[in-house]
Every structure is written in structure tokens, then in C-alpha cells.
Design a protein around this motif. Structure first.
Motif, short mmCIF file in Angstrom:
data_model
loop_
_atom_site.label_atom_id
_atom_site.label_comp_id
_atom_site.label_asym_id
_atom_site.label_seq_id
_atom_site.Cartn_x
_atom_site.Cartn_y
_atom_site.Cartn_z
N MET A 149 0.83 -1.20 0.00
CA MET A 149 0.00 0.00 0.00
C MET A 149 0.87 1.25 0.00
SD MET A 149 -3.12 0.69 -0.36
CE MET A 149 -4.12 2.18 -0.36
N LYS A 150 1.95 1.23 0.77
CA LYS A 150 2.87 2.38 0.74
C LYS A 150 3.42 2.58 -0.66
CE LYS A 150 7.12 4.29 2.70
NZ LYS A 150 7.35 5.02 1.45
N ALA A 151 3.79 1.48 -1.31
CA ALA A 151 4.33 1.57 -2.66
C ALA A 151 3.31 2.18 -3.61
CB ALA A 151 4.75 0.19 -3.15
N CYS A 152 2.04 1.76 -3.51
CA CYS A 152 1.01 2.25 -4.42
C CYS A 152 0.65 3.71 -4.13
CB CYS A 152 -0.23 1.37 -4.34
SG CYS A 152 -0.02 -0.24 -5.12
N VAL A 153 0.61 4.07 -2.86
CA VAL A 153 0.32 5.47 -2.51
C VAL A 153 1.36 6.39 -3.13
CG1 VAL A 153 0.31 7.12 -0.60
CG2 VAL A 153 -0.98 4.99 -0.41
N ASP A 154 2.63 5.99 -3.02
CA ASP A 154 3.72 6.81 -3.56
C ASP A 154 3.75 6.80 -5.09
OD1 ASP A 154 4.43 7.35 -0.96
OD2 ASP A 154 6.07 5.90 -0.90
N TYR A 155 3.59 5.62 -5.68
CA TYR A 155 3.77 5.46 -7.12
C TYR A 155 2.57 6.00 -7.90
CZ TYR A 155 4.95 3.13 -11.56
OH TYR A 155 5.24 2.86 -12.87
N SER A 156 1.37 5.76 -7.37
CA SER A 156 0.14 6.10 -8.10
C SER A 156 -0.61 7.30 -7.53
CB SER A 156 -0.79 4.89 -8.15
OG SER A 156 -0.18 3.80 -8.80
N ASP A 157 0.02 8.01 -6.59
CA ASP A 157 -0.59 9.21 -6.00
C ASP A 157 -1.99 8.93 -5.46
OD1 ASP A 157 1.65 10.78 -6.66
OD2 ASP A 157 0.89 11.08 -8.69
N LEU A 158 -2.10 7.90 -4.64
CA LEU A 158 -3.39 7.58 -4.02
C LEU A 158 -3.57 8.44 -2.78
CD1 LEU A 158 -3.63 3.68 -4.33
CD2 LEU A 158 -4.70 5.43 -5.76
N ASP A 159 -3.97 9.66 -2.99
CA ASP A 159 -4.12 10.59 -1.89
C ASP A 159 -5.24 10.14 -0.94
OD1 ASP A 159 -2.19 12.19 -3.06
OD2 ASP A 159 -3.66 13.32 -4.23
N GLY A 160 -5.03 10.41 0.35
CA GLY A 160 -6.07 10.16 1.34
C GLY A 160 -6.05 8.78 1.95
N PHE A 161 -5.09 7.93 1.53
CA PHE A 161 -5.02 6.58 2.09
C PHE A 161 -3.78 6.42 2.96
CE2 PHE A 161 -7.52 5.97 -1.81
CZ PHE A 161 -8.66 5.39 -1.25
N GLU A 162 -3.93 5.61 4.02
CA GLU A 162 -2.81 5.34 4.91
C GLU A 162 -2.07 4.09 4.45
OE1 GLU A 162 -3.67 6.00 9.23
OE2 GLU A 162 -5.75 5.95 8.53
N THR A 163 -0.88 3.91 4.98
CA THR A 163 -0.08 2.73 4.60
C THR A 163 -0.43 1.59 5.56
OG1 THR A 163 1.77 3.57 5.91
CG2 THR A 163 1.75 4.09 3.57
N LEU A 179 -8.28 3.90 -9.53
CA LEU A 179 -8.11 2.95 -8.43
C LEU A 179 -7.56 1.62 -8.93
CD1 LEU A 179 -8.72 2.44 -5.40
CD2 LEU A 179 -10.94 1.56 -6.12
N TRP A 180 -8.19 1.07 -9.98
CA TRP A 180 -7.74 -0.23 -10.47
C TRP A 180 -6.45 -0.15 -11.26
CZ3 TRP A 180 -9.21 -4.19 -7.99
CH2 TRP A 180 -10.43 -4.18 -7.34
N GLN A 181 -6.17 1.01 -11.85
CA GLN A 181 -4.87 1.17 -12.50
C GLN A 181 -3.76 1.12 -11.46
OE1 GLN A 181 -4.39 1.27 -15.92
NE2 GLN A 181 -2.30 0.85 -15.24
N ALA A 182 -4.03 1.71 -10.29
CA ALA A 182 -3.05 1.64 -9.20
C ALA A 182 -2.80 0.19 -8.81
CB ALA A 182 -3.53 2.44 -8.01
#
Length: 470
Positions: free
Chosen positions: A268-282, A328-331
Motif C-alpha cells: 500500500m505504501k508503494a502504491c500510494v507513492d507510485y500512483s498518488d493515491l491521496d487520502g489513504f494510509e499505509t 483505483l484499479w490502475q493503481a
């Protein structure tokens, strides 16, 4: 190169040269010996080393594939099918050289039968291209392995992916095939009828055979109506066990969710950083998708939320707009590349297993502890609705200790899954990388597979060195 492999290559060098000459003259610019082209066709997206073929032929018809195979058969030269090169277990590596048949130019949708919910495509058609072709028909093809793979390759590797929990895998969705056999004969298997009791089920024999029994050139597929309503939700959990138990109870309750994807805290940390998933925690996270009528989608979501609440899940973050769902699914589809970004300069050793749903929590939690004890970075991600999960182990190939720890972890993960009544691969396939696990999983049944291979390909020219050793 092992001695037996070197000997096999040397023994066939004269025949290879003759085949290269024949096919180059026949196919002209569609036959390439350029080093860059050959190397591109000697590797997939896995960690295995490149093994380049001697020649790449870009075929455009089933008859051309048959011509190439016949020429190679006459001279006992290996043939390796190639779609988009997205496989992960060394499926496209030309271990003893030979001819790679690239079917990417075989990209025609041959027929769509709207009323019967089926279609026929050439092997090089990709899943995204098929769904683009279908967009005005109200139909879609649901099997989604993440990569925009070719449908011939997806059939050959028995692919599945994010929608498998509801729609099944390629095994359930391939109705028939056109296949070129080792001697160049063209056969058709299955058909358009919804069921048949006519003879051996040859379609299922070739689905998952990874190019070792024949070259798939056409695929007859099931299609589905686009759901009236689709909604996606993301839910985060205090720990991995709570997330997995949410999945288990959801499936055991018979809720017909379309997708349930698990990402552990590292992924999840990787996806938040790589795909700019704002608003989500790791935190450990589940991605859900619900298909059906508006009322049924709402009912499914309410049932899953009630289960999730019992395990401490956060409030659902909804994505009802198409563009939000796509992001979301692209992430999720970019999870492999996101994981690789956690270790710049390192290689990724991707592996997958699948276990009965009742054993999923034990197996994943054991794997998570194993990863932490190994000292490696290895995110967990999976299509957990059907018990399938993956690791991407990051390692430095020049560091012998790190490489050994990664390989040892893969060994333990696969043997653990088999011990839990599962399989060494839910969707990646066997290829080169998992041959010894297949023996551990199936025992004497592998001898029967070997007998089939020898009967159908006595000279071992079809993708040699994959699935079973001869």
C-alpha cells in the motif's frame, strides 16, 4: 550454460542455420535475426535471464504459423510462441535457441456473436483491444490479469486476475481453440455450444500447456453483459489478519463480489507513492468491486461493510465514477512497478500461490512473518477472493546472500501453500521457474504429463524445457 543444453544447441546448429535461411527467404522483413529483436523475444517480465532465439518470425495467419512449425519440425528445431512477453516464469525464453513465433500481428477479432455471448479472436488480440472492440455491444470480456496480455498467451498460461472470484479464469472462459501441432497440423477444439460430451476435452488440455503441446492461433471466448451498476470501494484495516478474515467471511457468506484485492502495508505504501493515491494510509487494504443491478450492488456493499466493520475496517471510500474507478484499479494493476520502485536498482522476483479460502489467513500470515524474518522487501498483493496471492521480492542479483535469501523464501512460500492443500501457482504458470514445485505438488501425475508431451511432441521442439523435463 549446462553441458546438456550446450550440447543440444551445438548438435542442432547446422539445422538451425538451414531453418533460418528458409524462413528468412520466405518471410522477408517479417523474419528477423537482429540481436535486439531476438533478445526482446527471449525474456518476459520475470527475473529469469534472457535466452534469445536464433530467429523471430512475425506471423499473420494460422497457416503461416503452421508453415513455420512444419519447417522447424522437419529439421528438429525448437519453436517458442510469443504474444506480448508479459509472462513471469520464463515461458518465452529460448533455452536451446530456435525460432520464436510472434503472433502480435494476428490481432483480428474474427466474429462476435452478441446473442450467444461469445466471440472468436486471433491469438494476438489483447484483452484491452477486445474490450475496446466490444464497447458498443453492451458486452465485455472480464478476465483481467493486470498486464495487457494477448488472449492466446492468456489461454496458454491459464491466466486469471482480479475478476476471477466472480467470472472464473481462462479455463472456464475458453470455449474452443485453433492450434498448430508439433508436426504442423492445424486442429480445432471445442466449439460454440455451451456444453458437449463429444470425446476428449482437448480445449482444456491446451489451456495452460504454455506452448509445450501446440501453438494457439485462435481462441473462442465467452462474453458477459456489462453490469447495469458498478461500484468500487477501498477499506483499510488495523492489521493484515483482520483484512484477510474479512475476505474469508465474505466468500463463505456467498456474497457475489466481482473483485477483492488485498494489499499489505508495504504494498500500500508503494502504491500510494507510485500512483498518488491521496487520502489513504499505509495500512493493510482491501479493494472491492461490486457488479449487478443498482439494488443488488447496494445490497452486496451493505453486507460486506457489516462484515468489515466486525473486523475493524475503516469506512468505505467509494469510487462510483468511471474515471475514479479506473484510477483505483490502475493503481492495483501497477502494483508490480510500484513495488519495484521501493528498491531502485534491484530486480523483482515475482511469485504466486493459491490455497483453499479457509487456509488463506494462516498461509498469508505465515508468509508475512517469513518475509519480516528474511530482512527482504517483499510486498504482498493478491486476488484473495479466490485464495490467490503474490510476493514481489526485491533483491540485488550481484549480492549472493540476498539472492539466496530471496530464492529460499520463494521455496518456503510454495511448499507452505502445497502443505495447506493449495498449489504452487494460481496464475503465473510453471514455465522454467516452478518445475520442481510441480513435481512436489503432483508427484506421479507429472509422469503422465511427460507421457502426453512425448506423445504429442516426440522431438521436443515445442517450447522445450518448460513445465516438464524430458
Amino acid at each position: 550454460m549446462p553441458a546438456e543444453t550446450a550440447a543440444a544447441s551445438a548438435a542442432s546448429s547446422e539445422n538451425v542455420a538451414r531453418v533460418v535461411s528458409i524462413l528468412t527467404q520466405r518471410f522477408g522483413e517479417r523474419a528477423s535475426t537482429a540481436q535486439a529483436v531476438r533478445e526482446q523475444h527471449g525474456r518476459g517480465e520475470g527475473y529469469q535471464p534472457t535466452a534469445a532465439p536464433d530467429l523471430v518470425v512475425f506471423a499473420e495467419t494460422t497457416e503461416e504459423v503452421a508453415e513455420v512449425v512444419s519447417t522447424c519440425a522437419a529439421h528438429k528445431v525448437p519453436v517458442i510462441p510469443f504474444g506480448t512477453g508479459t509472462s513471469l516464469e520464463g515461458h518465452v525464453a529460448a533455452l536451446t535457441g530456435g525460432v520464436s513465433i510472434d503472433v502480435s500481428a494476428m490481432n483480428q477479432v474474427l466474429e462476435v456473436n452478441d446473442e450467444d455471448l461469445d466471440c472468436r479472436v486471433q491469438a494476438g488480440v489483447t484483452r484491452k483491444a477486445l474490450n475496446e472492440h466490444l464497447r458498443d455491444t453492451g458486452l465485455f470480456f472480464p478476465i483481467d490479469p493486470g498486464a495487457d496480455a494477448s488472449l492466446g498467451g492468456m489461454a496458454a498460461t491459464r491466466a486469471s486476475g482480479t475478476n476471477a472470484v466472480r467470472y472464473g479464469t481462462m479455463r472456464e472462459n475458453v470455449m474452443g481453440l485453433t492450434v498448430v501441432l508439433a508436426d504442423g497440423r492445424i486442429i480445432k477444439t471445442g466449439g460454440r455450444a455451451k456444453k458437449s460430451a463429444a470425446g476428449y476435452d482437448l480445449t482444456r488440455l491446451f489451456v495452460g500447456s504454455e506452448g509445450t503441446l501446440g501453438v494457439i492461433t485462435e481462441v473462442q471466448l465467452k462474453l458477459y453483459g456489462i453490469p447495469e451498476a458498478v461500484s468500487s470501494a477501498v477499506c483499510q484495516y488495523p492489521d493484515l489478519e483482520s483484512a484477510v478474515n474479512t475476505v474469508i467471511l465474505t466468500i463463505q457468506s456467498g456474497i457475489p463480489v466481482a473483485r477483492i484485492e488485498l494489499l499489505d502495508d508495504v504494498q500500500m505504501k508503494a502504491c500510494v507513492d507510485y500512483s498518488d493515491l491521496d487520502g489513504f494510509e499505509t495500512k493493510p487494504t482491501l479493494f472491492f468491486e461490486f457488479h449487478g443491478s443498482q439494488a443488488s450492488v447496494e445490497e452486496q456493499a451493505e453486507q460486506v461493510k457489516a462484515i468489515s466493520d466486525d473486523f475493524g475496517g475503516s469506512a468505505f471510500a467509494w469510487s462510483t465514477r468511471q474515471e475514479d474507478r479506473s484510477k483505483l484499479w490502475q493503481a492495483r494493476h501497477d502494483a508490480y512497478y510500484a513495488a519495484m520502485a521501493l528498491g531502485p536498482g534491484k530486480k523483482g522476483m515475482a511469485t504466486d500461490v493459491c490455497v483453499p479460502i479457509s487456509k488463506l489467513a494462516d498461509c498469508i500470515l505465515d508468509t508475512k512473518r517469513d518475509v519480516e524474518e528474511s530482512g527482504l522487501i517483499a510486498p504482498i498483493v493478491g486476488h484473495v477472493g479466490d485464495g490467490n496471492y503474490h510476493l514481489v521480492l526485491l533483491f540485488d542479483p550481484d549480492d549472493a546472500d540476498e539472492t539466496k535469501r530471496a530464492k529460499d523464501l520463494v521455496e518456503r512460500m510454495n511448499h507452505r501453500a502445497i502443505a495447506y492443500g493449495g498449489t504452487c501457482t494460481g496464475e503465473h504458470g510453471i514455465g522454467v521457474g516452478k518445475m520442481h514445485f510441480l513435481t512436489h505438488e503432483h508427484g506421479e501425475a507429472v509422469a503422465v504429463m511427460r507421457t502426453l508431451k512425448q506423445a504429442m511432441d516426440p522431438d521436443n521442439i515445442l517450447n522445450p524445457g518448460k513445465i516438464v523435463s524430458l
